[in-house]
Design a protein around this motif. Sequence first.
Motif, short mmCIF file in Angstrom:
data_model
loop_
_atom_site.label_atom_id
_atom_site.label_comp_id
_atom_site.label_asym_id
_atom_site.label_seq_id
_atom_site.Cartn_x
_atom_site.Cartn_y
_atom_site.Cartn_z
N ASN A 96 0.86 -1.18 0.00
CA ASN A 96 0.00 0.00 0.00
C ASN A 96 0.90 1.23 0.00
O ASN A 96 2.00 1.22 0.59
CB ASN A 96 -0.87 0.06 1.26
CG ASN A 96 -1.74 -1.16 1.43
OD1 ASN A 96 -2.36 -1.63 0.49
ND2 ASN A 96 -1.80 -1.68 2.66
N ILE A 97 0.43 2.29 -0.63
CA ILE A 97 1.19 3.55 -0.64
C ILE A 97 0.25 4.69 -0.26
O ILE A 97 -0.84 4.81 -0.82
CB ILE A 97 1.81 3.83 -2.02
CG1 ILE A 97 2.86 2.78 -2.38
CG2 ILE A 97 2.41 5.23 -2.06
CD1 ILE A 97 3.41 2.90 -3.80
N PHE A 98 0.68 5.49 0.70
CA PHE A 98 -0.03 6.73 1.01
C PHE A 98 0.96 7.87 0.85
O PHE A 98 1.96 7.96 1.56
CB PHE A 98 -0.61 6.72 2.42
CG PHE A 98 -1.38 7.97 2.75
CD1 PHE A 98 -2.40 8.41 1.92
CD2 PHE A 98 -1.09 8.71 3.88
CE1 PHE A 98 -3.11 9.57 2.20
CE2 PHE A 98 -1.81 9.87 4.18
CZ PHE A 98 -2.83 10.30 3.34
N ILE A 99 0.69 8.72 -0.12
CA ILE A 99 1.53 9.89 -0.37
C ILE A 99 0.64 11.13 -0.28
O ILE A 99 -0.50 11.12 -0.73
CB ILE A 99 2.24 9.80 -1.74
CG1 ILE A 99 3.20 10.98 -1.93
CG2 ILE A 99 1.24 9.68 -2.90
CD1 ILE A 99 4.13 10.82 -3.13
N PHE A 100 1.15 12.16 0.35
CA PHE A 100 0.35 13.37 0.56
C PHE A 100 1.21 14.59 0.30
O PHE A 100 2.44 14.53 0.28
CB PHE A 100 -0.20 13.40 1.99
CG PHE A 100 0.86 13.63 3.04
CD1 PHE A 100 1.07 14.90 3.55
CD2 PHE A 100 1.66 12.59 3.49
CE1 PHE A 100 2.06 15.14 4.50
CE2 PHE A 100 2.64 12.81 4.44
CZ PHE A 100 2.84 14.09 4.95
N ASP A 101 0.54 15.70 0.10
CA ASP A 101 1.24 16.98 -0.08
C ASP A 101 1.28 17.75 1.22
O ASP A 101 0.27 17.85 1.93
CB ASP A 101 0.55 17.83 -1.15
CG ASP A 101 1.08 17.55 -2.55
OD1 ASP A 101 2.29 17.31 -2.69
OD2 ASP A 101 0.27 17.57 -3.50
N TYR A 102 2.46 18.31 1.52
CA TYR A 102 2.58 19.21 2.66
C TYR A 102 1.72 20.44 2.42
O TYR A 102 1.31 20.74 1.29
CB TYR A 102 4.03 19.66 2.85
CG TYR A 102 5.04 18.56 2.83
CD1 TYR A 102 5.03 17.55 3.79
CD2 TYR A 102 6.03 18.51 1.85
CE1 TYR A 102 5.98 16.54 3.77
CE2 TYR A 102 6.98 17.51 1.82
CZ TYR A 102 6.95 16.52 2.78
OH TYR A 102 7.88 15.52 2.75
N ARG A 103 1.48 21.17 3.46
CA ARG A 103 0.76 22.44 3.34
C ARG A 103 1.44 23.34 2.30
O ARG A 103 2.68 23.44 2.24
CB ARG A 103 0.67 23.15 4.69
CG ARG A 103 2.01 23.48 5.33
CD ARG A 103 1.83 23.94 6.76
NE ARG A 103 1.26 22.87 7.59
CZ ARG A 103 0.64 23.09 8.74
NH1 ARG A 103 0.52 24.32 9.21
NH2 ARG A 103 0.14 22.08 9.43
N GLY A 104 0.62 23.95 1.45
CA GLY A 104 1.15 24.83 0.41
C GLY A 104 1.48 24.12 -0.88
O GLY A 104 1.74 24.78 -1.90
N TYR A 105 1.46 22.80 -0.88
CA TYR A 105 1.78 22.03 -2.08
C TYR A 105 0.50 21.42 -2.66
O TYR A 105 -0.39 20.99 -1.92
CB TYR A 105 2.73 20.89 -1.76
CG TYR A 105 4.16 21.29 -1.51
CD1 TYR A 105 5.18 21.01 -2.44
CD2 TYR A 105 4.54 21.95 -0.33
CE1 TYR A 105 6.49 21.37 -2.21
CE2 TYR A 105 5.86 22.31 -0.09
CZ TYR A 105 6.83 22.02 -1.03
OH TYR A 105 8.14 22.37 -0.80
N GLY A 106 0.41 21.36 -4.00
CA GLY A 106 -0.72 20.72 -4.63
C GLY A 106 -2.05 21.29 -4.14
O GLY A 106 -2.25 22.51 -4.10
N ARG A 107 -2.95 20.41 -3.74
CA ARG A 107 -4.27 20.82 -3.28
C ARG A 107 -4.34 21.01 -1.77
O ARG A 107 -5.43 21.20 -1.22
CB ARG A 107 -5.32 19.78 -3.72
CG ARG A 107 -5.49 19.71 -5.23
CD ARG A 107 -6.39 18.56 -5.65
NE ARG A 107 -6.49 18.50 -7.12
CZ ARG A 107 -6.94 17.45 -7.79
NH1 ARG A 107 -7.34 16.37 -7.12
NH2 ARG A 107 -6.99 17.47 -9.11
N SER A 108 -3.21 20.95 -1.11
CA SER A 108 -3.19 21.17 0.34
C SER A 108 -3.19 22.66 0.64
O SER A 108 -2.56 23.46 -0.05
CB SER A 108 -1.95 20.52 0.96
OG SER A 108 -2.02 19.11 0.87
#
Length: 272
Positions: A96-108
């Motif tokens: 499984n992979i969970f990847i997220f954007d930090y605040r200010g990146y992408g849709r965050s």
Amino acid sequence: MFLVLLLTLFLTGGCVEALENRFIFFPDKRIEATPRDRGLAYEEIYFTTSDGIRLHGWWIPGTGSSLTILWFHGNGGNISHRLDNITLRHDLLGTNIFIFDYRGYGRSEGEASEEGTYHDGDAAIGYLRGRRDVDPTKIVFLGESLGSAVAVEMATRHDCVALILESPFLSIAEMAKASFPLLPIGSLLQTKYDTLAKIGRIRAPLLIVHGENDEIVPFRHGRRLFEAASEPKEFYGIPRARHNDLYLIGGPAYLETLNRFFAKAIEAAASP
């Protein structure tokens, strides 16, 4: 004389903060593609940090492995710029992979900062541990470049079955020396990301991976972190690899190394 003048301008003109922001964080708000464009099943995930920032990420289910990789990406772009890397890992590792954007990146939401990325990491771990399809004892922290500093901080706060650092750096001050050897600004920077000071506190199995031709983070940074780390630990240098092509140059051989590392980490976690 020129360097003295330049440093004076930074100090008196308030330019250090502006330089710091440009030197450390390079967010991109546009999501260029999604895992669906690579033929991968996925979920769009939104979750909220303790200080009220709404973050965005992707959950990509595995193909048989009980492990979950929590991916802390580097300082440039956003999660959509890791799609080729995500696809390769998904296909060859099966986790499984969970990847997220930090605040200010992408849709965050929000604006990136060191402390902010730590809040973001805490929230991502909390989110994962709340999923019924995740074994909380089998979460691997994977940090690439700037994300390696976030992953190390998280490993000092939270349990993980293993920690992988790709192209890690010693600290922002040491990176400033490497990037601006004639401009002594390291001590002026507010952002620390002092991985060297924290690495000895990590007790999870550790794998450090570094490209031998890394043009951004000197190879010696990875080696020095490895020397300062506690056992169990492994170091994997990839000949000819630069900063952003570890997964391409390393290829299946590197991913096979990851699989062996995972197996040993799980075995160690199961031992009394």
